[in-house]
Design a protein around this motif. Structure first.
Motif, PDB file in Angstrom:
ATOM      1  N   ILE A 173      27.489  14.575 -21.560  1.00 33.46           N
ATOM      2  CA  ILE A 173      28.859  14.127 -21.825  1.00 33.46           C
ATOM      3  C   ILE A 173      28.904  13.346 -23.137  1.00 33.46           C
ATOM      4  CG2 ILE A 173      30.732  12.642 -20.999  1.00 33.46           C
ATOM      5  CD1 ILE A 173      29.817  13.279 -18.136  1.00 33.46           C
ATOM      6  N   LYS A 174      27.896  12.524 -23.363  1.00 28.86           N
ATOM      7  CA  LYS A 174      27.875  11.664 -24.556  1.00 28.86           C
ATOM      8  C   LYS A 174      27.405  12.413 -25.801  1.00 28.86           C
ATOM      9  CE  LYS A 174      26.030   7.246 -26.133  1.00 28.86           C
ATOM     10  NZ  LYS A 174      27.155   6.425 -26.582  1.00 28.86           N
ATOM     11  N   LYS A 175      26.844  13.609 -25.605  1.00 33.27           N
ATOM     12  CA  LYS A 175      26.242  14.391 -26.689  1.00 33.27           C
ATOM     13  C   LYS A 175      25.181  13.564 -27.403  1.00 33.27           C
ATOM     14  CE  LYS A 175      29.694  17.859 -27.539  1.00 33.27           C
ATOM     15  NZ  LYS A 175      30.771  17.517 -26.602  1.00 33.27           N
TER      16      LYS A 175
ATOM     17  N   PRO B 181      24.650   4.160 -21.149  1.00 32.46           N
ATOM     18  CA  PRO B 181      24.869   3.873 -22.563  1.00 32.46           C
ATOM     19  C   PRO B 181      26.325   3.468 -22.747  1.00 32.46           C
ATOM     20  CG  PRO B 181      25.092   6.215 -22.205  1.00 32.46           C
ATOM     21  CD  PRO B 181      24.835   5.597 -20.851  1.00 32.46           C
ATOM     22  N   SER B 182      26.706   3.052 -23.932  1.00 33.46           N
ATOM     23  CA  SER B 182      28.110   2.778 -24.187  1.00 33.46           C
ATOM     24  C   SER B 182      28.908   4.069 -23.989  1.00 33.46           C
ATOM     25  CB  SER B 182      28.294   2.246 -25.608  1.00 33.46           C
ATOM     26  OG  SER B 182      27.710   3.120 -26.552  1.00 33.46           O
ATOM     27  N   ALA B 183      30.146   3.928 -23.482  1.00 34.22           N
ATOM     28  CA  ALA B 183      30.931   5.097 -23.060  1.00 34.22           C
ATOM     29  C   ALA B 183      31.728   5.697 -24.216  1.00 34.22           C
ATOM     30  CB  ALA B 183      31.846   4.719 -21.898  1.00 34.22           C
ATOM     31  N   ASN B 184      31.002   6.136 -25.248  1.00 33.33           N
ATOM     32  CA  ASN B 184      31.623   6.793 -26.391  1.00 33.33           C
ATOM     33  C   ASN B 184      30.740   7.962 -26.812  1.00 33.33           C
ATOM     34  OD1 ASN B 184      29.894   4.389 -27.112  1.00 33.33           O
ATOM     35  ND2 ASN B 184      29.869   5.482 -29.046  1.00 33.33           N
ATOM     36  N   PRO B 185      31.334   9.008 -27.396  1.00 29.82           N
ATOM     37  CA  PRO B 185      30.483  10.074 -27.932  1.00 29.82           C
ATOM     38  C   PRO B 185      29.521   9.485 -28.962  1.00 29.82           C
ATOM     39  CG  PRO B 185      32.783  10.746 -27.918  1.00 29.82           C
ATOM     40  CD  PRO B 185      32.765   9.284 -27.589  1.00 29.82           C
TER      41      PRO B 185
ATOM     42  N   LYS C  95      23.982   5.477 -39.527  1.00 33.17           N
ATOM     43  CA  LYS C  95      25.401   5.763 -39.293  1.00 33.17           C
ATOM     44  C   LYS C  95      25.679   5.717 -37.788  1.00 33.17           C
ATOM     45  CE  LYS C  95      29.375   8.295 -40.245  1.00 33.17           C
ATOM     46  NZ  LYS C  95      30.325   8.098 -41.306  1.00 33.17           N
ATOM     47  N   HIS C  96      26.605   4.876 -37.392  1.00 35.72           N
ATOM     48  CA  HIS C  96      26.873   4.639 -35.976  1.00 35.72           C
ATOM     49  C   HIS C  96      28.180   3.866 -35.893  1.00 35.72           C
ATOM     50  CE1 HIS C  96      24.114   5.461 -32.660  1.00 35.72           C
ATOM     51  NE2 HIS C  96      24.787   4.580 -31.959  1.00 35.72           N
ATOM     52  N   TYR C  97      28.744   3.776 -34.716  1.00 38.28           N
ATOM     53  CA  TYR C  97      29.926   2.926 -34.527  1.00 38.28           C
ATOM     54  C   TYR C  97      31.033   3.267 -35.529  1.00 38.28           C
ATOM     55  CZ  TYR C  97      25.971   0.254 -32.630  1.00 38.28           C
ATOM     56  OH  TYR C  97      24.830  -0.133 -31.988  1.00 38.28           O
TER      57      TYR C  97
HETATM   58 MG    MG Z   1      26.180   2.830 -28.112  1.00 42.29          MG
END
Ligand code: MG
Ligand code: TXA
Length: 316
Positions: free
Chosen positions: A45-47, A132-136, A219-221
Motif C-alpha cells: 500500500i505504501k509502495k 510506518p508513517s501513513a503516506n506513500p 529526498k523525502h517528505y
Molecule cells: Mg515516513
C-alpha cells in the motif's frame, strides 16, 4: 472510512488487515507485526521498498523485552523517561520479530506511542503493530485522518480517527553501538533533550546511497509542488513575485496575504506549535495549484533542527 471504532480496528487487525492509527507524531499504517501477509500489505500500500524496515509499536515498556534482547541500560533509561512518546529505539531483535519487518536486519525499531486511542488498541491486542508513517513512500507525512484518506482512499479499510497529531513530527530514532548513543533520525524529541540525559550522543552523518535508516534518504517528505527554502522570506518572495506563491512562515510576517497563500506556523514563533502545524500546512498548499512553495527555515536548534532536516529533504 474514518471512525473511532476500536472494536472494528481490533477485528480488522486480527484478520491481517491494514488500518491507519493515530499517534502523537504522525498517523501510522498499521498491521500485525507477526503476520507476514499484514506486513506485506503495508509495504504494498505504501509502495515502500521491502528493505526499508518498519517501526514496531508496543503497548508499554514491559513488553520491550518480548521483542528485543541485550538491551543496554541507557536504552531503558531513555525509554523510562520518554515513553509513551516520540522516541524510537533501535535494538537487537528477538527471533519472534520476523525478517520482513526489519528488512532482514538483526535490529528492530521499537516505540510506545503516546495516543490514548492507540494505546487502548495496543493493550487489547495479542501482538505488536508494525507501522510506518501513513503516506506513500517519499511524500508528506499525515497529521490528520483526512490526510491518510486522501492518500489511500479504499485501500485502507479504516482510519482510526484520533484528531490532529499533537507533535506533528516523526519520532526521534536512537540506536546504540559500542557504548555510544547514535542519532539515526532527528525527530520530535530534540537532541538537546537527549543530551541532557546522556553525554554519549553521536550524530549520524547522512549517506545518500546506503541509508541506514531510509528516513535518511535525501529526498523525502516532499510536496508535489516545486518547493524551496530560505532564511530571508521577504526577499525570496520578491524574487518570485511573478508566480503563484505559497508561503510557509515560521512566525508572523508582514506580507500581502491577499496576494500570496500564506501559512503562519506559529504567530509568536513557538517551536512546538510550528512543528505541529508544519506538515498540515504543506498538505494544504500542495492542493492549491501553486507554482512554488517557499518555506522559511527554522532557527537551527531544538525541534527547529528536526524541521530543517525535513525541509532540506522536501526541497531536494
Ligand atoms: Mg515516513
Ligand atoms: O513517529 C514515527 O516514528 C512514525 C509513527 C507512525 O510511529 N513512524 C514512522 O515510520 O515515521 P517510518 O517507517 O515512516 O520511518 C521509520 C524510520 C525509517 O526511516 C526506517 O528506515 C527506520 O525508521 N528504521 C526502522 N527500523 C530500523 C532499523 N532496524 N534500523 C535502522 N532504521 C530503522
Amino acid at each position: 472510512m474514518i471512525d473511532q471504532d476500536l472494536i472494528l480496528a481490533k477485528k480488522l487487525l486480527e484478520k491481517d488487515e491494514v488500518i491507519a492509527i493515530p499517534t502523537e507524531t504522525v498517523y501510522g499504517l498499521a498491521g500485525n507485526a507477526f503476520s507476514e501477509s499484514a506486513v506485506k500489505k503495508i509495504f504494498e500500500i505504501k509502495k515502500r521498498p521491502f528493505y526499508n524496515p518498519l517501526i514496531v509499536h508496543i503497548a508499554s515498556i514491559d513488553k520491550l523485552n518480548t521483542v528485543a534482547k541485550n538491551i543496554p541500560e541507557i536504552a531503558y533509561q531513555l525509554a523510562e523517561i520518554f515513553w509513551p512518546g516520540p522516541l524510537t529505539l533501535i535494538l537487537e531483535k528477538k527471533d519472534i520479530i520476523p525478517n520482513w519487518v526489519t528488512g532482514g536486519k538483526n535490529t528492530v525499531a521499537v516505540r510506545v506511542p503516546n495516543h490514548s486511542l492507540t494505546l487502548k488498541l495496543l493493550d487489547s491486542l495479542s501482538f505488536p503493530l508494525a507501522a510506518p508513517s501513513a503516506n506513500p513512500f517519499g511524500t508528506i507525512s499525515p497529521t490528520q485522518a483526512v490526510h491518510v484518506e486522501n492518500y489511500f482512499k479504499d485501500q485502507v479499510k479504516l482510519v482510526l480517527d484520533g484528531g490532529s497529531c499533537e507533535n506533528g513530527m516523526e519520532s526521534t530514532i536512537i540506536g546504540f553501538e559500542n557504548n555510544k548513543v547514535i542519532l539515526y533520525r532527528h525527530g520530535a524529541i530534540s537532541i538537546e533533550k537527549i543530551e541532557s540525559i546522556t553525554d554519549q550522543l553521536v550524530l549520524n552523518t547522512y549517506q545518500d546511497s546506503t541509508p541506514i535508516a531510509p528516513g535518511m534518504l535525501t529526498k523525502h517528505y516532499a510536496p508535489k509542488t516545486k518547493t524551496i527554502a530560505t532564511l530571508d522570506l521577504k526577499n525570496e518572495i520578491i524574487e518570485f513575485s511573478n508566480f503563484k506563491i505559497g508561503v510557509v512562515a515560521y512566525q508572523n510576517i508582514e506580507i500581502d496575504k491577499n496576494k500570496y497563500t500564506v501559512k503562519i506556523l506559529s504567530e509568536n514563533g513557538n517551536m512546538e506549535e510550528a512543528a505541529r502545524n508544519f506538515y498540515s500546512a504543506l498538505h494544504q498548499l500542495d492542493k492549491e495549484n501553486l507554482d512554488i512553495i517557499i518555506i522559511e527555515k527554522f532557527p537551527d536548534n531544538s525541534v527547529g533542527r528536526t524541521i530543517n532536516d525535513r525541509i532540506n529533504r522536501a526541497i531536494k
